[in-house]
Write a protein that holds these residues in place. Structure first.
Motif, mmCIF file in Angstrom:
data_model
loop_
_atom_site.group_PDB
_atom_site.id
_atom_site.type_symbol
_atom_site.label_atom_id
_atom_site.label_comp_id
_atom_site.label_asym_id
_atom_site.label_seq_id
_atom_site.Cartn_x
_atom_site.Cartn_y
_atom_site.Cartn_z
ATOM 1 N N GLU A 1 -6.186 -2.124 14.793
ATOM 2 C CA GLU A 1 -7.537 -1.246 14.577
ATOM 3 C C GLU A 1 -6.980 -0.713 13.056
ATOM 4 N N ASN A 2 -7.971 -0.374 12.386
ATOM 5 C CA ASN A 2 -7.723 0.237 11.022
ATOM 6 C C ASN A 2 -6.961 1.748 11.114
ATOM 7 N N ASP A 3 -7.316 2.277 11.997
ATOM 8 C CA ASP A 3 -6.818 3.716 11.977
ATOM 9 C C ASP A 3 -5.195 3.566 12.347
ATOM 10 N N ASP A 4 -4.868 2.413 13.015
ATOM 11 C CA ASP A 4 -3.288 2.108 13.735
ATOM 12 C C ASP A 4 -2.696 1.667 12.156
ATOM 13 N N CYS A 5 -3.508 1.001 11.447
ATOM 14 C CA CYS A 5 -2.564 0.159 10.374
ATOM 15 C C CYS A 5 -2.508 1.466 9.440
ATOM 16 N N GLU A 6 -3.491 2.311 9.305
ATOM 17 C CA GLU A 6 -3.155 3.549 8.127
ATOM 18 C C GLU A 6 -2.048 4.328 8.681
ATOM 19 N N ALA A 7 -2.052 4.437 10.123
ATOM 20 C CA ALA A 7 -0.872 5.308 10.563
ATOM 21 C C ALA A 7 0.698 4.469 10.184
ATOM 22 N N GLY A 8 0.704 3.219 10.283
ATOM 23 C CA GLY A 8 1.614 2.313 10.004
ATOM 24 C C GLY A 8 2.269 2.643 8.411
ATOM 25 N N VAL A 9 1.132 2.602 7.480
ATOM 26 C CA VAL A 9 1.186 2.688 6.177
ATOM 27 C C VAL A 9 1.853 4.133 5.900
ATOM 28 N N GLU A 10 1.272 5.171 6.433
ATOM 29 C CA GLU A 10 1.879 6.637 6.481
ATOM 30 C C GLU A 10 3.207 6.577 6.755
ATOM 31 N N ALA A 11 3.406 6.089 7.986
ATOM 32 C CA ALA A 11 4.949 5.885 8.493
ATOM 33 C C ALA A 11 5.816 5.339 7.508
ATOM 34 N N LEU A 12 5.428 4.009 6.997
ATOM 35 C CA LEU A 12 6.341 3.358 6.131
ATOM 36 C C LEU A 12 6.533 4.297 4.993
ATOM 37 N N ALA A 13 5.378 4.820 4.096
ATOM 38 C CA ALA A 13 5.522 5.547 3.088
ATOM 39 C C ALA A 13 6.342 6.842 3.207
ATOM 40 N N ASP A 14 6.394 7.464 4.445
ATOM 41 C CA ASP A 14 7.292 8.663 4.875
ATOM 42 C C ASP A 14 8.949 7.998 4.803
ATOM 43 N N VAL A 15 9.099 6.793 5.501
ATOM 44 C CA VAL A 15 10.404 6.351 5.551
ATOM 45 C C VAL A 15 10.847 5.930 4.295
ATOM 46 N N LEU A 16 10.038 5.437 3.428
ATOM 47 C CA LEU A 16 10.564 4.908 2.036
ATOM 48 C C LEU A 16 11.041 6.130 1.246
ATOM 49 N N ARG A 17 10.173 6.977 1.188
ATOM 50 C CA ARG A 17 10.452 8.514 0.708
ATOM 51 C C ARG A 17 11.614 9.184 1.024
ATOM 52 N N GLU A 18 11.980 8.967 2.498
ATOM 53 C CA GLU A 18 13.151 9.709 2.857
ATOM 54 C C GLU A 18 14.443 8.692 2.563
ATOM 55 N N LEU A 19 14.313 7.530 2.680
ATOM 56 C CA LEU A 19 15.282 6.741 2.221
ATOM 57 C C LEU A 19 15.744 6.594 0.784
ATOM 58 N N ALA A 20 14.713 6.642 0.053
ATOM 59 C CA ALA A 20 14.933 6.250 -1.415
ATOM 60 C C ALA A 20 15.113 7.612 -2.287
ATOM 61 N N ALA A 21 15.056 8.777 -1.523
ATOM 62 C CA ALA A 21 14.999 10.079 -2.463
ATOM 63 C C ALA A 21 16.674 10.414 -2.606
ATOM 64 N N VAL B 1 0.879 -1.085 -0.101
ATOM 65 C CA VAL B 1 0.037 -0.040 -0.076
ATOM 66 C C VAL B 1 0.896 1.206 -0.083
ATOM 67 N N ALA B 2 1.743 1.288 0.921
ATOM 68 C CA ALA B 2 2.758 2.348 0.846
ATOM 69 C C ALA B 2 3.476 2.648 -0.424
ATOM 70 N N VAL B 3 3.936 1.482 -1.058
ATOM 71 C CA VAL B 3 4.387 1.663 -2.551
ATOM 72 C C VAL B 3 3.327 2.277 -3.436
ATOM 73 N N ALA B 4 2.236 1.653 -3.288
ATOM 74 C CA ALA B 4 1.095 2.116 -4.138
ATOM 75 C C ALA B 4 0.880 3.626 -4.192
ATOM 76 N N ARG B 5 0.891 4.359 -2.793
ATOM 77 C CA ARG B 5 0.670 5.735 -2.700
ATOM 78 C C ARG B 5 1.910 6.439 -3.306
ATOM 79 N N LEU B 6 3.056 5.887 -2.917
ATOM 80 C CA LEU B 6 4.342 6.748 -3.526
ATOM 81 C C LEU B 6 4.229 6.587 -5.001
ATOM 82 N N ARG B 7 4.055 5.706 -5.608
ATOM 83 C CA ARG B 7 3.800 5.844 -7.065
ATOM 84 C C ARG B 7 2.682 6.839 -7.644
ATOM 85 N N ARG B 8 1.563 6.768 -7.026
ATOM 86 C CA ARG B 8 0.503 7.537 -7.343
ATOM 87 C C ARG B 8 0.798 8.956 -7.280
ATOM 88 N N GLU B 9 1.696 9.348 -6.120
ATOM 89 C CA GLU B 9 1.763 10.626 -5.923
ATOM 90 C C GLU B 9 3.028 11.159 -6.635
#
Ligand code: ZN
Length: 394
Positions: free
Chosen positions: A374-394, A89-97
């Motif tokens: 909980e869904n909200d916590d899973c969402e927070a996890g995806v957001e965190a992972l997307a932020d981390v991938l964006r930071e590390l792969a930039a 999900v995190a990768v899909a978001r990064l690609r979409r943006e």
């Protein structure tokens, strides 16, 4: 997660039983392949049965995330799959943006993380890094006596290719694993996400007690050499060697098999498996030594024999401090969390900068159907992972 919610459901134990190369695990491999291709990734499988989904041409030094899809017997829905699904999900978001990674990004599914079928945890990452020799791994057997070599062949892999994979290891520049928390650290911290500090040393030992099988109705107690007696005393010795606090020494017998296993039969053999962990190697080893001594004395008292085998050992792990600080800064200082739970990240940490993110588990329970997120916590996890991938792969 909803897409795989019926795969490998265990009607007897509850929860899920998904083990290396069984029908559920193979179905999950197909699901992963389809889902990863659906977000535009190229899926590949390495020599040891680990799955890789690539964003960009596979190359050395990639940013890698992922986890595992196998489970313990009767495990929860989130242990493993949450890290895999969140990564996709995190990768899909990064690609979409429209994010353009300057290093390739890969999502990995490590094989047999729980050791639920062949007994050695993190088998896929241990094979890849050379932490277990392939000759030893291929000889491991499951509960039916099938060797890993035979199971791998049946699943379409060539066992001759199993073993240390330097090319695959070189492609991992950084590894970050997201995982459901398996204790109550995040409940107490009041946060949906934490950054891992390290993993406590832990291992698995098999105790095989042998005695004399006989008739439960005719063999006088005085004449018995019943291996269940020293096995039982070993279970109690494990409890006595453990402390009571959440970070104290832990010693657990979760599996005990009498042979032949009949209600009216004195067993001829009892195998039990000890799992022991503590915050330091010495304390873990001391607990196992005390339990072993108790087992030998109990076997002697009953006229039985005992053989003790170390089946796996994982030393203490401290995650890369530089990467940890980067994760903390990127995620605006979430709590830090140590853990007594093992992960592939612990195996990789000996070779590449490695970190972990944990997502809150409101029950604090894991390796059980009661595990939850909980869904909200899973969402927070995806957001965190997307932020981390964006930071590390930039
Ligand atoms: Zn796990």
């Amino acid at each position: 997660m909803a897409e795989i919610s019926t795969i490998g459901m265990d009607r007897t134990r509850g929860g899920y039983s998904r083990h290396l190369f069984d029908s559920a695990e193979r179905e999950l491999r197909e699901w992963f392949t389809t889902a990863a291709e659906g977000v535009g990734l190229d899926v590949d499988v390495d020599r040891n049965g680990n799955l890789w989904a690539w964003w960009g041409t596979p190359a050395d030094g990639a940013v890698v995330t992922g986890s595992h899809v196998d489970s313990v017997p009767g495990g929860g829905a989130f242990d493993g799959p949450l890290g895999v699904a969140s990564a996709l999900v995190a990768v899909a978001r990064l690609r979409r943006e429209g994010f353009q990674p300057r290093r390739p990004i890969a999502v990995v599914v490590f094989a047999e993380e729980e050791g639920g079928r062949f007994g050695v945890p993190c088998l896929g990452s241990r094979l890849l890094t050379g932490a277990i020799p392939p000759e030893r791994a291929l000889r491991l057997t499951d509960g039916d006596g099938t060797t890993l070599a035979d199971a791998a062949t049946k699943a379409g892999f060539d066992p001759a290719h199993f073993g240390q994979d330097d090319a695959a290891l070189a492609r991992i520049g950084t590894f970050v694993e997201l995982h459901v928390e398996q204790g109550r650290g995040l409940i107490d911290a009041g946060s949906p996400v934490a950054v891992g500090t390290g993993i406590d040393p832990h291992g698995r030992w098999r105790f095989s007690f042998t005695g004399r099988g006989d008739h439960a109705g005719t063999a006088a107690v005085a004449d018995r050499n019943d291996p269940m007696i020293p096995a039982s005393r070993t279970v109690l010795a494990a409890r006595a060697a453990a402390g009571h606090g959440p970070r104290d020494t832990r010693a657990t017998v979760g599996r005990l098999v009498p042979v032949p296993g009949g209600t009216n039969v004195i067993p001829m053999r009892v195998d039990l498996w000890l799992d022991s962990r503590a915050t330091a190697t010495d304390a873990t080893r001391e607990a196992v030594a005390a339990i072993t001594e108790a087992a030998r004395a109990a076997a002697h008292d009953e006229g039985c024999q005992v053989e003790v085998t170390e089946e796996s050992w994982s030393g203490p792990v401290s995650f890369d401090p530089h990467l940890r600080d980067r994760l903390l800064a990127t995620l605006r200082e979430p709590p830090l969390l140590p853990t007594g739970a093992g992960h592939d990240a612990g195996v990789l940490a000996a070779h590449v900068p490695t970190g972990m993110l944990y997502v809150r588990n409101p029950t604090g329970i894991s390796h059980s159907p009661a595990e939850h997120a909980e869904n909200d916590d899973c969402e927070a996890g995806v957001e965190a992972l997307a932020d981390v991938l964006r930071e590390l792969a930039a």
